[in-house]
Design a protein around this motif. Structure first.
Motif, PDB file in Angstrom:
ATOM      1  N   GLY B 229       0.816  -1.204   0.000  1.00  0.00           N
ATOM      2  CA  GLY B 229       0.000   0.000   0.000  1.00  0.00           C
ATOM      3  C   GLY B 229       0.854   1.260   0.000  1.00  0.00           C
ATOM      4  O   GLY B 229       0.537   2.235  -0.676  1.00  0.00           O
ATOM      5  N   SER B 230       1.969   1.214   0.738  1.00  0.00           N
ATOM      6  CA  SER B 230       2.808   2.403   0.844  1.00  0.00           C
ATOM      7  C   SER B 230       3.458   2.766  -0.492  1.00  0.00           C
ATOM      8  O   SER B 230       3.786   3.928  -0.724  1.00  0.00           O
ATOM      9  N   ILE B 231       3.632   1.781  -1.372  1.00  0.00           N
ATOM     10  CA  ILE B 231       4.185   2.106  -2.696  1.00  0.00           C
ATOM     11  C   ILE B 231       3.292   3.136  -3.378  1.00  0.00           C
ATOM     12  O   ILE B 231       3.765   4.128  -3.934  1.00  0.00           O
ATOM     13  N   PHE B 232       1.970   2.900  -3.291  1.00  0.00           N
ATOM     14  CA  PHE B 232       1.038   3.816  -3.954  1.00  0.00           C
ATOM     15  C   PHE B 232       0.977   5.159  -3.268  1.00  0.00           C
ATOM     16  O   PHE B 232       1.073   6.196  -3.924  1.00  0.00           O
ATOM     17  N   THR B 233       0.848   5.159  -1.926  1.00  0.00           N
ATOM     18  CA  THR B 233       0.722   6.438  -1.239  1.00  0.00           C
ATOM     19  C   THR B 233       1.992   7.276  -1.447  1.00  0.00           C
ATOM     20  O   THR B 233       1.911   8.476  -1.649  1.00  0.00           O
ATOM     21  N   PHE B 234       3.134   6.608  -1.448  1.00  0.00           N
ATOM     22  CA  PHE B 234       4.399   7.324  -1.605  1.00  0.00           C
ATOM     23  C   PHE B 234       4.551   7.870  -3.020  1.00  0.00           C
ATOM     24  O   PHE B 234       4.828   9.052  -3.227  1.00  0.00           O
ATOM     25  N   SER B 235       4.310   6.988  -3.991  1.00  0.00           N
ATOM     26  CA  SER B 235       4.499   7.379  -5.385  1.00  0.00           C
ATOM     27  C   SER B 235       3.506   8.456  -5.813  1.00  0.00           C
ATOM     28  O   SER B 235       3.855   9.421  -6.507  1.00  0.00           O
ATOM     29  N   LEU B 236       2.245   8.301  -5.391  1.00  0.00           N
ATOM     30  CA  LEU B 236       1.232   9.274  -5.788  1.00  0.00           C
ATOM     31  C   LEU B 236       1.552  10.650  -5.206  1.00  0.00           C
ATOM     32  O   LEU B 236       1.348  11.667  -5.860  1.00  0.00           O
ATOM     33  N   THR B 237       2.079  10.681  -3.975  1.00  0.00           N
ATOM     34  CA  THR B 237       2.444  11.973  -3.379  1.00  0.00           C
ATOM     35  C   THR B 237       3.630  12.593  -4.112  1.00  0.00           C
ATOM     36  O   THR B 237       3.648  13.797  -4.378  1.00  0.00           O
ATOM     37  N   LEU B 238       4.609  11.756  -4.458  1.00  0.00           N
ATOM     38  CA  LEU B 238       5.815  12.272  -5.134  1.00  0.00           C
ATOM     39  C   LEU B 238       5.481  12.973  -6.452  1.00  0.00           C
ATOM     40  O   LEU B 238       6.132  13.935  -6.821  1.00  0.00           O
ATOM     41  N   GLY B 239       4.479  12.463  -7.165  1.00  0.00           N
ATOM     42  CA  GLY B 239       4.234  12.987  -8.507  1.00  0.00           C
ATOM     43  C   GLY B 239       3.135  14.008  -8.604  1.00  0.00           C
ATOM     44  O   GLY B 239       2.936  14.603  -9.658  1.00  0.00           O
ATOM     45  N   ASP B 240       2.413  14.234  -7.513  1.00  0.00           N
ATOM     46  CA  ASP B 240       1.242  15.106  -7.631  1.00  0.00           C
ATOM     47  C   ASP B 240       1.628  16.586  -7.688  1.00  0.00           C
ATOM     48  O   ASP B 240       2.542  17.021  -6.998  1.00  0.00           O
ATOM     49  N   PHE B 241       0.921  17.322  -8.525  1.00  0.00           N
ATOM     50  CA  PHE B 241       1.128  18.774  -8.487  1.00  0.00           C
ATOM     51  C   PHE B 241      -0.195  19.528  -8.463  1.00  0.00           C
ATOM     52  O   PHE B 241      -0.245  20.715  -8.176  1.00  0.00           O
ATOM     53  N   ILE B 242      -1.290  18.815  -8.747  1.00  0.00           N
ATOM     54  CA  ILE B 242      -2.582  19.490  -8.837  1.00  0.00           C
ATOM     55  C   ILE B 242      -3.130  19.812  -7.445  1.00  0.00           C
ATOM     56  O   ILE B 242      -3.537  20.950  -7.179  1.00  0.00           O
ATOM     57  N   THR B 243      -3.067  18.833  -6.547  1.00  0.00           N
ATOM     58  CA  THR B 243      -3.489  19.088  -5.166  1.00  0.00           C
ATOM     59  C   THR B 243      -2.647  20.209  -4.560  1.00  0.00           C
ATOM     60  O   THR B 243      -3.169  21.127  -3.921  1.00  0.00           O
TER      61      THR B 243
END
Lengths: 283, 295
Positions: B229-243
């Motif tokens: 699960g942490s793979i997704f939470t970590f990766s999604l945070t690293l790449g987000d710029f819209i939020t």
């Protein structure tokens, strides 16, 4: 598991707080869609249905919705084909580099979307000389949707024994017949659940889309994003959002039904839960 | 002679099927041709081009991309404190979001998998799944209004003499924890489902307290799922710029990539390598911990 009353109570509270955290924002945005004022002040001064009428009348919203559906359907179709092929190779054969294939399939969803977006758009425009368009969006979406189909099909194939296929071959069926009458029926629901999820991923995607979309085109998330910053459009965006949430109940329900049916078929193996995991365990 | 005649009368599809029969290598090759063409040539190829692009530069006068070799982009990444701050801020937020989600998700997943009855489980699964299917932007928009000056958070807190966090880094942390929570709950739930109840009963029968059972039996078995699960939470945070753009004035890696891609593509490419390197390191650790079984 045997738990003390107090532990059970604590757990229930944690679940309750978690669910409140999940649902309060969705309820708030739902209420704002009926807000009679254009200013998003809480509590709303009054309620109206105007924004829904305006949302249905908005041609750009409708067009972007159709664009999103088109992109989602084509990306899902590509992912279905490539994901199933890769899954059949990995689940039914032993070969050098098998582990690498699963790593490779996971990579586009494990790396941030912005990486996929920038890398693909860079290759299209700088190397291949292909102008960005809906087609490049579809290529981007298909890339990260493959994993969803792949995971579903691999999980299914691992639970159904390869000996059925061997029996079919021994009885004289050729490769296509075995696929059509033995392999395919056993993974039909896994494909359907995977396809639903792949479509949903594509439908909601904005980051890869931002980098790969052509100048004149809009998917629904891009439409929402562009209109967020126009004060006059904000309530309409909100109404569109609520409509989308309501529509999204259909795939959730379908996915749940699919996993339930499977639970029945795989009874005695605790199959139901594994199937729910299949339907869900990938963003 | 006769067999040949029979063979040639078969339709092409049958002939191809005959060709595959008893030739597993050929089967694997045919199955993998499409997926590897797509994922290796197109996807890995694009990542390689991105790596090459990172060594290019932009002519400051004409704004044209110079396809040479220069480490200029990497130098400014390392030397300019602005970028170091941005990278560190992004990674730090990713860590915090991941920990927060793990803490919120575990009790929910545990209750779903091991405590709730059949019906309660079904309802909870749907309840957790629903927001996953509703639009990302809608959820961010909702938080944007909730966190605003006249939003529901201040409305609820003001009578108590308190004030909400408003827009800023705290808001980014809160909203991202919210957005990626289902991605953490579902793998943990599936991982807990896989733990046989008999193991838990055995631990209880041997006299372990619920806490010991949890610490010595459940947690070690569920840990790989948490990492998945942490793979997704970590990766999604690293790449987000819209939020980040919608609920703060901060800059994350994604924002800089997004804003420099039109004017300075090579620099954007160099910056995009940062999340790639971080994620590959993360994935190789996650793989060792057995997380890939749970994705």
């Amino acid at each position: 598991m045997r738990l003390s009353r107090r532990a059970r109570g604590l757990l229930r509270t944690a679940v309750g707080v978690g669910l409140a955290f999940i649902y309060i924002p969705l309820i708030v945005i739902g209420i704002y869609a009926f807000n009679s004022s254009k200013i998003l002040k809480w509590p709303p001064p009054g309620l109206t249905l105007d924004w829904f009428t305006k949302a249905f009348e908005s041609e750009s919203a409708r067009e972007s919705l159709l664009t999103s559906i088109e992109a989602g359907l084509i990306a899902t179709a590509i992912a279905l084909l490539l994901g199933t092929l890769a899954a059949m190779a990995v689940a039914r054969h032993r070969f050098f580099g098998r582990e690498t294939i699963s790593f490779l399939v996971i990579l586009p969803i494990a790396l941030p979307g912005i990486v996929t977006g920038v890398a693909l758009s860079n290759t299209f425009t700088q190397v291949l000389g292909i102008p960005l368009s809906l087609l490049t969006v579809i290529v981007g979406h298909a890339t990260f949707c493959i994993v969803v189909i792949y995971n579903n099909v691999v999980a299914r194939l691992r639970r159904t024994s390869g000996s059925f296929e061997e029996a079919s071959a021994d009885l004289g069926a050729h490769t296509w017949q075995t696929f059509r009458f033995v392999t395919f029926p056993s993974m039909k629901t896994a494909l359907a659940a995977g396809a639903l999820l792949a479509f949903a991923l594509s439908f909601d995607e904005i980051i890869v889309t931002t980098f790969t979309i052509g100048a004149g085109e809009e998917t629904l998330p891009i439409w929402i994003f562009r209109n967020l910053f126009r004060p006059n459009q904000l309530p309409i965006v909100d109404a569109v959002a609520v409509i989308v949430i309501l529509i999204s109940i259909i795939p959730v329900y379908l996915a749940h039904r699919l996993s339930r049916e499977e639970g029945g078929a795989a009874a005695g193996k605790g199959g139901g839960a594994a199937d729910i995991a299949e339907v869900t365990a990938a963003p | 002679m006769t067999t040949e005649a029979v063979v040639s009368k078969r339709p092409a599809g049958r002939k191809l099927a005959g060709l595959f029969h008893g030739r597993p290598r050929l089967q694997v090759g045919a199955l993998l041709a499409g997926p590897t063409a797509w994922l290796v040539v197109l996807y890995l190829g694009s990542l390689t081009v991105l790596l090459v692009t990172a060594f290019w530069t932009v002519d400051p006068l004409s704004g044209e991309v110079i396809k040479g070799f220069s480490v200029e982009n990497f130098e400014s990444l390392v030397n300019e404190p602005v970028y170091r701050d941005i990278v560190w801020r992004t990674v730090r937020t990713a860590i915090m979001v991941t920990l927060t989600d793990a803490v919120i998700a575990f009790p929910i997943a545990f209750y779903m998998a091991k405590v709730a009855g059949r019906r309660g489980k079904a309802i909870l699964v749907i309840a957790v799944l629903m927001p996953l299917w509703s639009s990302y932007l809608v959820k961010v928009l909702s938080w944007r209004t909730m966190l605003s000056q006249d939003g529901i958070i201040n409305w609820a807190l003001n009578p108590l003499g308190l004030h909400g966090p408003g827009y800023g880094l705290t808001a980014v942390w809160l909203v991202m924890s919210y957005l990626w929570l289902p991605y953490m709950i579902l793998p943990i739930y599936a991982g807990l489902e896989r733990i046989p109840n008999s193991l838990i009963s055995a631990s209880e029968d041997l006299g372990a307290s619920p806490f010991t059972t949890f610490r010595r039996v459940i947690l070690p078995l569920a840990f790989p799922a948490v990492v998945a699960g942490s793979i997704f939470t970590f990766s999604l945070t690293l790449g987000d710029f819209i939020t980040v753009r919608l609920v703060s004035n901060s800059q994350f890696i994604g924002n800089v990539i997004a804003s420099s891609i039109t004017n300075d593509l090579p620099f954007a490419a160099a910056l995009a390598l940062v999340p790639i390197v971080v994620m590959i390191a993360y994935l190789s650790v996650a793989r060792k911990l057995g997380a890939f079984e749970h994705i």
